[in-house]
Design an enzyme around this catalytic site. Structure first.
Site, PDB file in Angstrom:
ATOM      1  N   LYS A 182       0.840  -1.207   0.000  1.00 26.70           N
ATOM      2  CA  LYS A 182       0.000   0.000   0.000  1.00 26.70           C
ATOM      3  C   LYS A 182       0.871   1.251   0.000  1.00 26.70           C
ATOM      4  O   LYS A 182       1.885   1.302   0.707  1.00 26.70           O
ATOM      5  CB  LYS A 182      -0.888  -0.027   1.246  1.00 26.70           C
ATOM      6  CG  LYS A 182      -1.861   1.143   1.374  1.00 26.70           C
ATOM      7  CD  LYS A 182      -2.683   1.020   2.666  1.00 26.70           C
ATOM      8  CE  LYS A 182      -3.712   2.129   2.809  1.00 26.70           C
ATOM      9  NZ  LYS A 182      -4.477   2.011   4.073  1.00 26.70           N
ATOM     10  N   SER A 197      -9.567   1.802   3.672  1.00 22.07           N
ATOM     11  CA  SER A 197      -8.779   2.585   2.750  1.00 22.07           C
ATOM     12  C   SER A 197      -7.805   1.772   1.906  1.00 22.07           C
ATOM     13  O   SER A 197      -7.353   2.247   0.872  1.00 22.07           O
ATOM     14  CB  SER A 197      -7.985   3.645   3.521  1.00 22.07           C
ATOM     15  OG  SER A 197      -7.042   3.027   4.383  1.00 22.07           O
ATOM     16  N   SER A 229      -9.414  -0.582   7.841  1.00 23.52           N
ATOM     17  CA  SER A 229      -8.958  -0.484   6.453  1.00 23.52           C
ATOM     18  C   SER A 229      -8.278  -1.704   5.872  1.00 23.52           C
ATOM     19  O   SER A 229      -7.971  -1.712   4.681  1.00 23.52           O
ATOM     20  CB  SER A 229      -8.011   0.701   6.313  1.00 23.52           C
ATOM     21  OG  SER A 229      -8.752   1.870   6.211  1.00 23.52           O
TER      22      SER A 229
HETATM   23  N1  GLN Z   1     -12.662   4.020   7.303  1.00 27.24           N
HETATM   24  C1  GLN Z   1     -11.976   4.411   8.494  1.00 27.24           C
HETATM   25  C2  GLN Z   1     -11.568   5.860   8.389  1.00 27.24           C
HETATM   26  O1  GLN Z   1     -11.852   6.456   7.401  1.00 27.24           O
HETATM   27  C3  GLN Z   1     -10.797   3.546   8.719  1.00 27.24           C
HETATM   28  C4  GLN Z   1      -9.631   3.958   7.912  1.00 27.24           C
HETATM   29  C5  GLN Z   1      -8.433   3.129   8.209  1.00 27.24           C
HETATM   30  O2  GLN Z   1      -8.523   2.099   8.859  1.00 27.24           O
HETATM   31  N2  GLN Z   1      -7.293   3.589   7.750  1.00 27.24           N
HETATM   32  O3  GLN Z   1     -10.982   6.387   9.305  1.00 27.24           O
END
Ligand code: GLN
Length: 477
Positions: free
Chosen positions: A79, A154, A178
């Site tokens: 990532k 994400s 995420s």
């Molecule tokens: N969807 C969650 C957020 O927007 C988790 C994001 C993540 O785990 N990086 O914060």
């Protein structure tokens, strides 16, 4: 060679039997990934030179009769919030569009030391903020299972390349879900280890007290092997744990008879539709394996999203202050004064979601509000962690859905950030508690949309989690 169906064992066997060299495999995997990528936009860029150099190193070790390492020759993706020396790391942000890090993240260095071949960097929500991968400055990722749908976020790109077969496995990051949520949406395995299990050195910070690096793979064993490679104490991250790293792969195959599995009533109360049916079916499979299933309660669940979005925005507003146009981020060419440079560089560089979080985070940390919001959220966090501790006095693992719904259509939730935040309603509690959790595929809803089951367990019990996930995966067939 069927690149899209490779597993780590198939790579190992193929190299041993001299069916291909690591370099041949890397070339073929790169060509395949590059040809397939326009379908999903899952890779942001490729690292050919680095991949080929790593592959040649594996071939040299093999030629010398040495062990090429647990990931010897395995094509992987990372990532783009995890830094790679000499290979662009953008965090899917305009601000870092041209940033080339001068060092490697510990997990990246460990992957290559173990023989892994990193093909490229994957798309994600900008600075890992999002649940659909639509917040990337470089365009959304499409879900390989249904190209008009989101892959989750994400770490949408890392989940998508694993599902698409353009990498055998991938590294993502998880702050509130995420890794698990996109794994569920794309139909692959995604693991969030105990906080501190994997070094965060070289993971670009979003919310430091919640950030984790975690693996994606197409089966539980491969995910276990990858976690084993990247886990363990690292002098460069003072929050990384000293706890020894057990052989996670060896845990795959163990019996789960008699294991006590808890179903939190708060998670199943509002759950309906096909996700609920698939979860119930999965629970029956666990019972068939001899697990003793009982109801548990995690009473503070309803406060998790509120607490999470206070803590993560507070930490993000502080972490993102470093992108000022002076050091490694983009500098606005329009700036004429010092303060203008800060304002314009940040204003032009950050996308809407990052700006929203910086503002929220600055607000909850400001004098007079700190106690009302940030401190309160930290107290709630402690209560959520205690809910889990109490539950784990009675059960060995907890099983829940990963997301209330399967992958939604691109654009469907873009106008409603609050609705988007609810995507993580089942994953955020585990993140706040810092316990290991993972998503393992449990079937598909209508139209072939993958659905994942979440397994959570007590701190540093990744072994037990993998044992249960692997037994379930085998039983499901
Ligand atoms: N969807 C969650 C957020 O927007 C988790 C994001 C993540 O785990 N990086 O914060």
């Amino acid at each position: 060679m069927k690149i899209a169906a490779l597993t780590m064992d198939k790579v190992r066997d193929g190299l041993r039997a001299r069916e291909f060299t690591a370099e041949e495999l890397a070339r073929e995997a790169l060509a395949f990934a590059q040809a397939e990528n326009p379908k999903t936009n899952a890779y942001l860029h490729f690292s050919e030179e680095r991949a080929l150099a790593a592959a040649r190193a594996v071939d040299r070790r093999l030629a010398a009769g040495e062990d090429p390492g647990p990931l010897g020759g395995v094509p992987l993706a990372v990532k783009d919030v995890i830094v790679t020396k000499g290979v662009r790391t953008t965090c899917a942000s305009r601000l870092l569009e041209h940033f080339v890090p001068p060092y490697d993240a510990t997990s990246v260095a460990r992957i290559e030391r173990a023989g892994g071949v990193i093909l490229g960097k994957t798309n994600c929500d900008e600075f890992a903020m999002g649940s659909s991968n639509e917040n990337s400055a470089f365009g959304p990722v499409r879900n390989p299972a249904a190209l008009d749908r989101v892959p989750g976020g994400s770490s949408g790109g890392a989940a998508a390349v694993t599902a698409q077969g353009t990498a055998v496995a991938a590294l993502g990051s998880d702050t509130g879900g995420s890794v698990r949520q996109p794994a569920s949406f794309c139909g692959v395995v995604g693991v969030t280890p105990t906080y501190g299990r994997v070094s965060r050195y070289g993971l670009v910070a979003f919310a430091s007290s919640l950030d984790h690096i975690g693996p994606f793979a197409r089966n539980v064993k491969d995910a276990a092997r990858l976690l084993g490679v990247i886990a363990g104490r690292d002098e460069m991250d003072s929050t990384s744990a000293f706890a020894p790293v057990p052989d996670y792969e060896a845990a795959c195959g163990g019996a789960v008879k008699g294991l006590r599995v808890g179903l939190p009533k708060e998670y199943f109360a509002g759950l309906g539709g096909e996700t609920a049916d698939l979860l119930r079916q999965a629970v029956r499979t666990l019972e068939g394996l001899g697990c003793a299933v009982e109801e548990v309660s995690l009473p503070h669940t309803e406060y998790a999203i509120a607490a999470y979005y206070i803590i993560c925005t507070a930490e993000a507003s502080s972490n993102l202050a470093r992108y000022d146009g002076v050091r490694y981020s983009r500098r606005s060419p329009r700036a004429e004064t010092l303060s203008g440079m800060y304002r314009l560089s940040r204003g032009e560089g950050f996308g809407a979601e990052c700006k929203r979080r910086i503002m929220l985070g600055t607000y909850v940390l400001s004098a007079g509000y700190y106690d009302a919001y940030y401190l309160k959220a930290q107290k709630v966090r402690a209560l959520i962690a205690r809910d889990f501790e109490r539950a784990f006095e009675r059960v060995d693992a907890i099983v829940t859905p990963v997301s209330p719904f399967p992958a939604f259509k691109l654009g469907e939730k873009l106008d409603d950030p609050l609705e988007m935040y609810l995507s993580d309603i089942y994953t955020i509690t585990g993140s706040l508690a810092g316990i290991p959790c993972m998503s393992v595929p449990c079937g598909t809803a209508g139209g072939g949309l993958p659905v994942g089951m979440q397994i959570l367990t007590r701190h540093f019990n990744e072994e037990g989690m993998f044992r249960l996930a692997h037994a379930y995966e085998q039983a499901r067939g």
